[in-house]
Design a protein around this motif. Structure first.
Motif, PDB file in Angstrom:
ATOM      1  N   LYS A  32       0.887  -1.215   0.011  1.00 35.75           N
ATOM      2  CA  LYS A  32       0.065  -0.048   0.041  1.00 35.75           C
ATOM      3  C   LYS A  32       1.103   1.318  -0.049  1.00 35.75           C
ATOM      4  O   LYS A  32       0.630   2.388  -0.785  1.00 35.75           O
ATOM      5  CB  LYS A  32      -1.038   0.079   1.080  1.00 35.75           C
ATOM      6  N   ASP A  33       1.938   1.395   0.859  1.00 32.79           N
ATOM      7  CA  ASP A  33       2.860   2.451   0.965  1.00 32.79           C
ATOM      8  C   ASP A  33       3.276   2.572  -0.412  1.00 32.79           C
ATOM      9  O   ASP A  33       3.603   4.014  -0.869  1.00 32.79           O
ATOM     10  CB  ASP A  33       3.733   2.268   1.818  1.00 32.79           C
ATOM     11  N   ALA A  36       0.789   3.989  -2.877  1.00 29.89           N
ATOM     12  CA  ALA A  36       0.503   5.335  -2.841  1.00 29.89           C
ATOM     13  C   ALA A  36       1.756   6.364  -3.012  1.00 29.89           C
ATOM     14  O   ALA A  36       1.427   7.571  -3.591  1.00 29.89           O
ATOM     15  CB  ALA A  36       0.022   5.568  -1.134  1.00 29.89           C
ATOM     16  N   SER A  40      -1.657   7.814  -9.035  1.00 31.53           N
ATOM     17  CA  SER A  40      -3.036   7.016  -8.735  1.00 31.53           C
ATOM     18  C   SER A  40      -3.484   6.552 -10.370  1.00 31.53           C
ATOM     19  O   SER A  40      -3.511   7.354 -11.302  1.00 31.53           O
ATOM     20  CB  SER A  40      -4.016   8.313  -8.333  1.00 31.53           C
TER      21      SER A  40
END
Length: 142
Positions: A32-33, A36, A40
């Motif tokens: 996830k990091d 991120a 996007s």
């Protein structure tokens, strides 16, 4: 100054030593990091992508493709549901990347991306039946 840095130990397959064709470096959905830190992507679009200008240590700017292969979500019988960074093969060859080296990718506080190879600094082990493929995960270093 980097705000996020991630490393991945490169496999023989990642750097083209196995002769296999690979569609770029896999980024597991659980990272996830790292996801991120990258641009996007719109999951409602089939195979959305973004081009990333990424400078290496010599100042050479690479154009990398960050893509979400998601035909499993859009096509009957589709099988792919994965994130990848592509267009690295030539650069790996140019910088002499080898199995065991680490790819480092960072984003600066100004939003720029940087990329580097960190040498493993050890000799390859002999393999009796050809090169083996070792899977390795991404890890955050900053």
């Amino acid at each position: 100054m980097s705000i996020a840095t991630f490393r991945k130990k490169l496999s023989a397959n990642d750097v083209g030593q196995t002769g296999a064709h690979q569609g770029g470096l896999l980024i597991p959905k659980g990272e996830k990091d790292l996801l991120a830190m990258l641009p996007s992507l719109d999951r409602s679009v089939k195979n959305p992508d973004a081009w990333i200008d990424c400078a290496d240590e010599s100042g050479h700017v690479l154009k990398l493709r960050f893509v979400y292969y998601n035909n499993k979500l859009h096509d009957p019988g589709g099988t792919r549901n994965e994130y990848r960074i592509t267009h690295l093969t030539g650069w790996f060859r140019d910088v002499g990347a080898r199995e065991g080296d680490e790819l480092e990718i960072s984003r600066t506080d100004l939003g720029h991306y940087e990329i580097a190879i960190r040498s493993a600094g050890f000799a390859e082990e002999p393999v009796e039946f050809g090169l083996r493929v070792r899977l390795s995960a991404w890890r955050r270093v900053h």
